[in-house]
Design a protein around this motif. Structure first.
Motif, PDB file in Angstrom:
ATOM      1  N   TYR A   1      -5.733  -1.486  -3.092  1.00  0.00           N
ATOM      2  CA  TYR A   1      -5.262  -1.629  -1.853  1.00  0.00           C
ATOM      3  C   TYR A   1      -5.428  -3.162  -1.468  1.00  0.00           C
ATOM      4  O   TYR A   1      -6.520  -3.921  -1.601  1.00  0.00           O
TER       5      TYR A   1
ATOM      6  N   THR B   1       0.835   3.902  -3.360  1.00  0.00           N
ATOM      7  CA  THR B   1       0.525   5.322  -3.093  1.00  0.00           C
ATOM      8  C   THR B   1       1.758   6.348  -3.626  1.00  0.00           C
ATOM      9  O   THR B   1       1.418   7.429  -4.208  1.00  0.00           O
TER      10      THR B   1
ATOM     11  N   GLU C   1      -6.037   3.823  -5.641  1.00  0.00           N
ATOM     12  CA  GLU C   1      -6.878   2.793  -5.648  1.00  0.00           C
ATOM     13  C   GLU C   1      -7.382   2.207  -7.139  1.00  0.00           C
ATOM     14  O   GLU C   1      -7.630   1.244  -7.343  1.00  0.00           O
TER      15      GLU C   1
ATOM     16  N   ASN D   1       0.780  -1.131   0.035  1.00  0.00           N
ATOM     17  CA  ASN D   1      -0.078  -0.111  -0.033  1.00  0.00           C
ATOM     18  C   ASN D   1       0.894   1.167  -0.049  1.00  0.00           C
ATOM     19  O   ASN D   1       0.450   2.305  -0.736  1.00  0.00           O
TER      20      ASN D   1
ATOM     21  N   ILE E   1      -1.274   4.104   3.768  1.00  0.00           N
ATOM     22  CA  ILE E   1      -1.429   5.068   2.860  1.00  0.00           C
ATOM     23  C   ILE E   1      -1.165   6.521   3.851  1.00  0.00           C
ATOM     24  O   ILE E   1      -0.755   7.422   2.982  1.00  0.00           O
TER      25      ILE E   1
ATOM     26  N   GLY F   1      -6.105  -0.708   3.231  1.00  0.00           N
ATOM     27  CA  GLY F   1      -5.402   0.468   2.911  1.00  0.00           C
ATOM     28  C   GLY F   1      -4.727   1.082   3.858  1.00  0.00           C
ATOM     29  O   GLY F   1      -4.008   2.121   4.041  1.00  0.00           O
TER      30      GLY F   1
END
Length: 526
Positions: free
Chosen positions: A325, A295, A320, A291, A344, A341
């Motif tokens: 994620y 990102t 996303e 993740n 992030i 997630g």
């Protein structure tokens, strides 16, 4: 007496008869003598002496038509050549050239190098905007044609002492239009935009633009006006029939910068790296590491215009959609729990730390996590909760701001490139204003022997932290400003004991199960 009178009468008659005969001879000789133009007469450089007026009129008109129909064949290759020093025509309407009968013919010249083949016919001087006005010459010849022999006799002296020239005019707009159509492609070359790259040592490197070219119609017109015929001299017919032959004038061009130049790139203000911050996620599991990485990819290359606001929510949406994620720990109701997630917020928090070390970036929205995070000092994080909390800042530097993000060996680095005074730097300080100890909560568990205990959830201390930014100029203190107050809630330590343990207190099922996200509970991906 009578005889004398008769003689006088006879003499008078003879004299009268002779006079009449002489007048007849004079009339006949004048018509013959004055039926042609005087020898040595030239009009517009063209000799018309000895011709009848009608012959001269036809000759003048024919020569004008031939000259205006002369084709201009350009044999120059499309090479860059400096514009001639000839003064370019300034009027958009006409350019005028006058000549006297003594003017010599000047021919237009172009290179004799192999010509570029074109499917279009060569333009004529008339199409290029040239016209020859011989109205004065034609009017004089028509007047001579229509005059009596006595009138012609009176005209001849004036004709031989008068310069009868032609007036050559050029329509600038027509020339530029026709020249561009005929030769524009030969003189044109495509420029190449300048480029900007950031090398492995974070230096901003510029590659200069390559200039393009286009036809300099004004300089070309000046050349043609200077070299094109301005008289009706005899050689004009040869020029008209053979085309304007080469004497060495090439296609003049002007250099044209491409859309993006080195100067325009530098004006955008990405002068150098102005801030950098790194955090580690060495202890993160596979899901959280993934993740963080995706990102960072979504954030990398983000360019903010002057005055533009950065919205971290858009970066999360981008990541996303492009990558998706994975499951990793998140904070719900002040407690860590599995979720989608997680990780992030390490990207937003790392970016936040770079931003607060940069001059001219104004924080619009930032909140800390409800719990302290392990990858940053307390008070320096920036959380994100979809639909609840965002991280936003405005680029008030007056120049562009480029955000670079990269992941290497489980380290996340965010770099900012832009404009900032090299003498200015920033230190960040945090001050602990309040500490709240966690509570100990005991819950019953039949699986735990009496007198034993099992920690179900570690407790966490709560804090109130103030963050300050210290501005340094050449390493010396200049000013100190408060950035934010961050409040972290304490969370209980939950310990399982035997139901008979005297420390037990009534507990709800919620204390025994991890909390689940709800519509009213923001999920903080730590």
């Amino acid at each position: 007496m009578r005889k004398r009178w008769l003689w006088a009468a006879a003499i008078t008659a003879v004299i009268g008869l002779g006079a009449g005969t002489a007048g007849g001879y004079a009339l006949y000789g004048g018509e013959e003598r004055y039926s042609t133009l005087p020898d040595g007469l030239t009009v517009g450089g063209l000799s018309v002496g000895g011709l009848t007026a009608d012959e001269a009129l036809a000759d003048v008109r024919s020569r004008i038509q031939a000259l205006e129909a002369t084709e201009v064949v350009m044999n120059a290759p499309p090479a860059v050549q400096p514009a001639l020093s000839t003064t370019a025509p300034s009027s958009d309407a006409v350019v005028t050239a006058m000549n006297s009968p003594q003017s010599s013919l000047t021919t237009l010249s172009f290179s004799t190098l192999p010509s570029a083949s074109t499917s279009s016919p060569a333009p004529t001087l008339k199409q290029l905007g040239m016209s020859i006005d011989a109205s004065d010459v034609l009017a004089m010849l028509e007047a001579y044609r229509d005059a009596t022999w006595r009138q012609r006799a009176n005209m001849r002296t004036a004709m031989l002492t008068t310069d009868y020239g032609v007036r050559v005019t050029w329509n600038k707009a027509a020339f530029q239009r026709e020249a561009a159509d005929a030769w524009g492609a030969l003189a044109s070359s495509q420029g190449v935009n300048a480029s900007r790259t950031i090398n492995d040592t974070d230096e901003v490197v510029y590659t200069p633009e390559t200039l393009g070219t286009e036809l300099d119609t004004e300089a070309l017109m000046a050349s043609i006006v200077k070299l094109a015929p301005v008289s009706l001299a005899p050689d004009a017919v040869e020029v008209a029939s053979a085309g304007l032959q080469a004497l060495g004038v090439g296609l003049p061009v002007v250099q044209v910068p491409p859309e993006v130049t080195e100067a325009s790139l530098k004006e955008e203000g990405l002068d150098r790296k102005i801030a950098e911050f790194t955090t580690s996620f060495a202890t993160s599991a596979e899901g959280r590491s993934y993740n963080v990485s995706v990102t960072a990819q979504a954030l990398d290359g983000t360019l903010l215009m002057p005055g533009e606001e950065f919205d971290y929510g858009k970066i999360v949406d981008k990541a996303e959609k492009q990558f998706g994620y994975k499951e990793a720990p998140v904070i719900v109701n002040g407690k860590l729990t599995p979720g989608i997630g997680g990780g992030i917020c390490q990207v937003s928090s790392t970016l936040y730390n770079a931003v607060i070390r940069t001059e001219g970036l104004d924080i619009v929205e930032r909140r800390n996590h409800s719990l302290p995070v392990s990858y940053l000092p307390i008070g320096l994080d920036a959380t994100f909760a979809d639909g609840y909390i965002n991280f936003r800042f405005r680029n008030s530097t007056g120049k562009q701001l480029l955000i670079k993000a990269e992941v290497n060996n489980k380290e996340l680095t965010v770099k900012l490139f832009g404009t900032m005074d090299e003498h200015v730097s920033y230190d960040i300080e945090t001050v602990q204003k309040q500490v709240t100890a966690p509570k100990m909560v005991y819950v019953a568990d039949n699986q735990v022997a009496l007198g034993k205990s099992s920690v179900r959830q570690s407790g966490g201390t709560g804090y109130v932290i103030e963050t300050y930014r210290v501005k340094l100029i050449d390493g010396k203190f200049a000013e100190r400003e408060k950035l934010a107050t961050s409040t972290y809630r304490s969370h209980d330590e939950i310990v399982a004991v035997n139901p008979a343990d005297p420390r037990i207190a009534p507990a709800s099922d919620d204390d025994k199960q991890p909390p689940k996200p709800s519509a009213d509970s923001p999920v903080e991906p730590v």
